[in-house]
Scaffold this motif. Structure first.
Motif, PDB file in Angstrom:
ATOM      1  N   LYS A   1       0.845  -1.192   0.000  1.00  0.00           N
ATOM      2  CA  LYS A   1       0.000   0.000   0.000  1.00  0.00           C
ATOM      3  C   LYS A   1       0.878   1.239   0.000  1.00  0.00           C
ATOM      4  O   LYS A   1       1.894   1.290   0.694  1.00  0.00           O
ATOM      5  N   LEU A   2       0.466   2.234  -0.774  1.00  0.00           N
ATOM      6  CA  LEU A   2       1.198   3.492  -0.889  1.00  0.00           C
ATOM      7  C   LEU A   2       0.270   4.653  -0.568  1.00  0.00           C
ATOM      8  O   LEU A   2      -0.933   4.581  -0.826  1.00  0.00           O
TER       9      LEU A   2
ATOM     10  N   LYS B   1      -4.523   7.279  -1.909  1.00  0.00           N
ATOM     11  CA  LYS B   1      -4.123   5.941  -1.452  1.00  0.00           C
ATOM     12  C   LYS B   1      -4.285   4.950  -2.595  1.00  0.00           C
ATOM     13  O   LYS B   1      -5.309   4.940  -3.270  1.00  0.00           O
ATOM     14  N   LEU B   2      -3.260   4.119  -2.784  1.00  0.00           N
ATOM     15  CA  LEU B   2      -3.319   3.095  -3.806  1.00  0.00           C
ATOM     16  C   LEU B   2      -2.615   1.849  -3.311  1.00  0.00           C
ATOM     17  O   LEU B   2      -1.873   1.890  -2.320  1.00  0.00           O
TER      18      LEU B   2
ATOM     19  N   ALA C   1       2.572   2.856   3.068  1.00  0.00           N
ATOM     20  CA  ALA C   1       1.619   3.036   4.167  1.00  0.00           C
ATOM     21  C   ALA C   1       2.317   2.692   5.477  1.00  0.00           C
ATOM     22  O   ALA C   1       2.944   1.644   5.607  1.00  0.00           O
ATOM     23  N   GLY C   2       2.246   3.603   6.424  1.00  0.00           N
ATOM     24  CA  GLY C   2       2.882   3.387   7.719  1.00  0.00           C
ATOM     25  C   GLY C   2       4.340   3.796   7.775  1.00  0.00           C
ATOM     26  O   GLY C   2       4.963   3.701   8.834  1.00  0.00           O
TER      27      GLY C   2
END
Length: 178
Positions: free
Chosen positions: A86-87, A130-131, A165-166
């Motif tokens: 996740k990006l 978000k993708l 993500a994160g």
């Protein structure tokens, strides 16, 4: 003995594994993957269990032992569950849009940046910032996600850019922080 290399790999139900000399083929619900095992390492299949063995304790054999076991384990996990990265996009005006199976980014450049999906990779746009990148090959998913992140790396001063993500970006103070 390698701690990782000597662990047996259990083949789950619904996954078909073939060992043909030095080629290991894994076929599951999501697709099929192949891997050519390096020469000193031997892979054997006995009753739903794969074992990876090395013939000697030379440095090259030891380094390939655990690597081969992990690569085969990742192939089995890929054809059963798949992999996903996740990006997130941070920045005013920065966004992503899905154009069929491809992506179009607006990243503050004078032109939109297009990214085409390679074979075996699918993109999903949840929100404009978000993708996710998903597929069955762990290496390919990670490489495509890293190439997307390279389009606009996170800035240490303002925090703008594409990040995982994160992911935590270490911020710098700038001119006013004397």
């Amino acid at each position: 003995m390698s701690r990782i290399g000597r662990l047996p790999i259990t083949v789950p139900a619904g996954v078909e594994v073939k060992v043909d000399g030095s080629v290991v083929s894994v076929k599951g619900a999501k697709g099929e993957l192949n891997h050519t095992v390096a020469s000193p390492i031997e892979v054997s299949l006995e009753a739903e269990t794969l074992t990876v063995a090395r013939p000697n304790d030379e440095r090259a054999s030891r380094s390939l032992h655990g690597l081969t076991r992990t690569l085969i384990s990742n192939m089995i996990e890929g054809v059963t569950k798949g992999y996903e990265k996740k990006l997130e996009i941070v920045g005013t005006g920065y966004r992503v849009q899905a154009r069929g199976s491809d992506l179009e980014f607006a990243l503050g450049y004078s032109h939109p940046v297009n990214v085409t999906a390679p074979d075996g990779i699918t993109f999903a746009v949840e929100t404009p910032t978000k993708l996710s990148v998903s597929g069955i090959n762990k290496q390919q998913v990670g490489e495509v996600a890293a190439n997307i992140r390279k389009l606009r790396k996170p800035d240490p001063y303002k925090g703008k850019g594409i990040r995982y993500a994160g992911e935590v970006i270490r911020r710098k103070v700038g001119k006013a922080g004397k």
